[in-house]
Design a protein around this motif. Structure first.
Motif, short mmCIF file in Angstrom:
data_model
loop_
_atom_site.label_atom_id
_atom_site.label_comp_id
_atom_site.label_asym_id
_atom_site.label_seq_id
_atom_site.Cartn_x
_atom_site.Cartn_y
_atom_site.Cartn_z
N ASP A 101 -45.22 -26.31 -15.13
CA ASP A 101 -45.20 -26.37 -13.63
C ASP A 101 -44.25 -27.50 -13.05
OD1 ASP A 101 -47.73 -24.65 -13.31
OD2 ASP A 101 -48.42 -26.36 -14.47
N ALA A 157 -32.74 -17.85 -17.97
CA ALA A 157 -33.68 -17.87 -16.85
C ALA A 157 -34.31 -19.38 -16.51
CB ALA A 157 -35.05 -17.06 -17.36
N PHE A 158 -34.28 -19.64 -15.15
CA PHE A 158 -34.95 -20.83 -14.66
C PHE A 158 -35.79 -20.55 -13.54
CE2 PHE A 158 -34.96 -24.43 -11.97
CZ PHE A 158 -35.66 -25.29 -12.77
N SER A 159 -36.88 -21.16 -13.54
CA SER A 159 -37.75 -21.07 -12.13
C SER A 159 -38.66 -22.22 -12.30
CB SER A 159 -38.68 -19.82 -12.18
OG SER A 159 -39.74 -19.78 -13.14
N LYS A 160 -39.77 -22.56 -11.47
CA LYS A 160 -40.53 -23.70 -11.45
C LYS A 160 -41.44 -23.74 -12.30
CE LYS A 160 -40.02 -24.76 -6.35
NZ LYS A 160 -40.22 -26.31 -6.19
N THR A 161 -41.56 -22.49 -13.10
CA THR A 161 -42.64 -22.60 -14.41
C THR A 161 -42.00 -22.28 -15.55
OG1 THR A 161 -43.24 -20.42 -13.71
CG2 THR A 161 -44.53 -21.96 -12.69
N GLU A 162 -40.66 -21.85 -15.62
CA GLU A 162 -40.04 -21.41 -17.20
C GLU A 162 -38.54 -21.82 -17.09
OE1 GLU A 162 -40.33 -17.36 -18.12
OE2 GLU A 162 -38.94 -16.95 -16.47
N LEU A 163 -38.47 -22.12 -18.22
CA LEU A 163 -36.85 -22.04 -18.57
C LEU A 163 -36.57 -21.61 -19.91
CD1 LEU A 163 -34.08 -23.55 -18.38
CD2 LEU A 163 -34.86 -25.55 -19.64
#
Length: 93
Positions: A67, A47-53
């Protein structure tokens, strides 16, 4: 059998002066300040987003929270993450 194999690999790393992460396929993390993280020897991106990997690694997962994440580099064996790193956790299988 799996435990014996891990002990053998660890022993081989010690006697051969080859780093354990190379022999055992373990992830290597290099954090520069709180704003750049290099991760080597990962298996896949979960998973990847602006707040987590979240990455699959040997024997579990690696969760990174923060962040303003940007994947600066993504290669077969290395990821370079930029952004503010607040938390790094290993989660066992």
């Amino acid at each position: 059998m799996k435990k014996w194999s891990a002990h053998l690999k660890k022993w081989f790393a010690e006697v051969s002066d080859i780093p354990e992460d190379v022999v055992m396929g373990l992830p290597r993390l290099t954090l520069v300040g709180r704003f750049r993280l290099s991760i080597e020897n990962y298996e896949s991106v979960l998973a990847f987003s602006k707040t987590e990997l979240k990455l699959a690694v040997t024997d579990g997962e690696l969760h990174i929270a923060g962040d303003d994440f940007i994947l600066e580099t993504i290669l077969k064996q290395e990821i370079i993450l930029k952004g503010k790193v607040n938390d790094v956790r290993f989660v066992d299988d």
